[in-house]
Design a protein around this motif. Structure first.
Motif, PDB file in Angstrom:
ATOM      1  N   HIS A  45      -0.180  -4.668 -10.563  1.00 25.21           N
ATOM      2  CA  HIS A  45       1.047  -4.480  -9.781  1.00 25.21           C
ATOM      3  C   HIS A  45       0.815  -3.449  -8.677  1.00 25.21           C
ATOM      4  CE1 HIS A  45       3.626  -6.959 -12.252  1.00 25.21           C
ATOM      5  NE2 HIS A  45       3.191  -6.347 -13.338  1.00 25.21           N
ATOM      6  N   VAL A  46       0.096  -2.399  -8.983  1.00 24.53           N
ATOM      7  CA  VAL A  46      -0.190  -1.357  -7.988  1.00 24.53           C
ATOM      8  C   VAL A  46      -1.035  -1.945  -6.857  1.00 24.53           C
ATOM      9  CG1 VAL A  46      -1.426   0.803  -7.594  1.00 24.53           C
ATOM     10  CG2 VAL A  46       0.055   0.573  -9.583  1.00 24.53           C
ATOM     11  N   LYS A  47      -2.034  -2.747  -7.191  1.00 28.82           N
ATOM     12  CA  LYS A  47      -2.868  -3.375  -6.171  1.00 28.82           C
ATOM     13  C   LYS A  47      -2.026  -4.276  -5.263  1.00 28.82           C
ATOM     14  CE  LYS A  47      -7.302  -3.501  -8.600  1.00 28.82           C
ATOM     15  NZ  LYS A  47      -8.300  -4.402  -9.206  1.00 28.82           N
ATOM     16  N   ARG A  48      -1.141  -5.053  -5.865  1.00 34.73           N
ATOM     17  CA  ARG A  48      -0.279  -5.931  -5.073  1.00 34.73           C
ATOM     18  C   ARG A  48       0.615  -5.111  -4.145  1.00 34.73           C
ATOM     19  NH1 ARG A  48       3.520  -7.961  -8.646  1.00 34.73           N
ATOM     20  NH2 ARG A  48       4.854  -6.342  -7.829  1.00 34.73           N
ATOM     21  N   ASP A  49       1.185  -4.031  -4.672  1.00 31.01           N
ATOM     22  CA  ASP A  49       2.065  -3.181  -3.864  1.00 31.01           C
ATOM     23  C   ASP A  49       1.307  -2.524  -2.715  1.00 31.01           C
ATOM     24  OD1 ASP A  49       4.111  -3.881  -5.552  1.00 31.01           O
ATOM     25  OD2 ASP A  49       4.106  -1.989  -6.674  1.00 31.01           O
ATOM     26  N   VAL A  50       0.075  -2.091  -2.960  1.00 34.04           N
ATOM     27  CA  VAL A  50      -0.733  -1.473  -1.905  1.00 34.04           C
ATOM     28  C   VAL A  50      -1.033  -2.499  -0.821  1.00 34.04           C
ATOM     29  CG1 VAL A  50      -3.009  -0.500  -1.393  1.00 34.04           C
ATOM     30  CG2 VAL A  50      -1.689   0.353  -3.331  1.00 34.04           C
ATOM     31  N   THR A  51      -1.323  -3.728  -1.212  1.00 32.06           N
ATOM     32  CA  THR A  51      -1.573  -4.788  -0.230  1.00 32.06           C
ATOM     33  C   THR A  51      -0.332  -5.027   0.624  1.00 32.06           C
ATOM     34  OG1 THR A  51      -3.139  -5.826  -1.742  1.00 32.06           O
ATOM     35  CG2 THR A  51      -2.284  -7.182   0.051  1.00 32.06           C
ATOM     36  N   GLU A  52       0.843  -5.052  -0.002  1.00 36.22           N
ATOM     37  CA  GLU A  52       2.094  -5.223   0.740  1.00 36.22           C
ATOM     38  C   GLU A  52       2.326  -4.040   1.688  1.00 36.22           C
ATOM     39  OE1 GLU A  52       5.306  -5.850  -1.979  1.00 36.22           O
ATOM     40  OE2 GLU A  52       4.437  -7.686  -2.774  1.00 36.22           O
ATOM     41  N   LEU A  53       2.027  -2.841   1.216  1.00 35.12           N
ATOM     42  CA  LEU A  53       2.199  -1.659   2.069  1.00 35.12           C
ATOM     43  C   LEU A  53       1.273  -1.715   3.278  1.00 35.12           C
ATOM     44  CD1 LEU A  53       2.596   1.187  -0.555  1.00 35.12           C
ATOM     45  CD2 LEU A  53       4.317   0.382   1.059  1.00 35.12           C
TER      46      LEU A  53
END
Length: 111
Positions: A45-53
């Motif tokens: 989830h953190v990786k996905r959020d960083v990609t979105e950011l």
């Protein structure tokens, strides 16, 4: 009375660094597999959020570049205040020389 959990940087928010697994038991791992699986899921989830950011920040950067280009075409403060000064001086001159202008144009002021 039990001692409070370790407080990082002595802030008001307390980070409890005591282990949360139960001591003893037959498995010996204290639910380690389940805890690792949860951490791995959270990491995804953190990786996905960083990609979105990153995507959002690229969009913000592109918008900032466009805004900077648009701002360059706007008049400066000196120009705006200069125009206000000239217009104000013209209006003051018209009011000051109103009677002379009316006489020159052949218009008499009404009493």
């Amino acid at each position: 009375m039990a001692e409070p959990p370790y407080s990082r940087f002595d802030s008001e928010r307390v980070f409890d660094l005591t282990p949360h697994h139960k001591s003893g038991g037959s498995s010996g791992d204290g639910g380690m597999e389940a805890r690792i699986a949860k951490l791995e899921a959270d990491l995804e989830h953190v990786k996905r959020d960083v990609t979105e950011l990153r995507t959002d920040m690229r969009d913000v950067r592109d918008r900032a570049v466009k805004i900077e280009a648009d701002i360059r075409h706007l008049p400066s403060k000196a120009f705006v205040f200069g125009v206000y000064g000239v217009v104000g001086a013209i209006l003051a001159a018209i009011m000051l020389f109103q009677t002379q202008i009316q006489t020159l144009l052949g218009v008499t002021p009404s009493p």
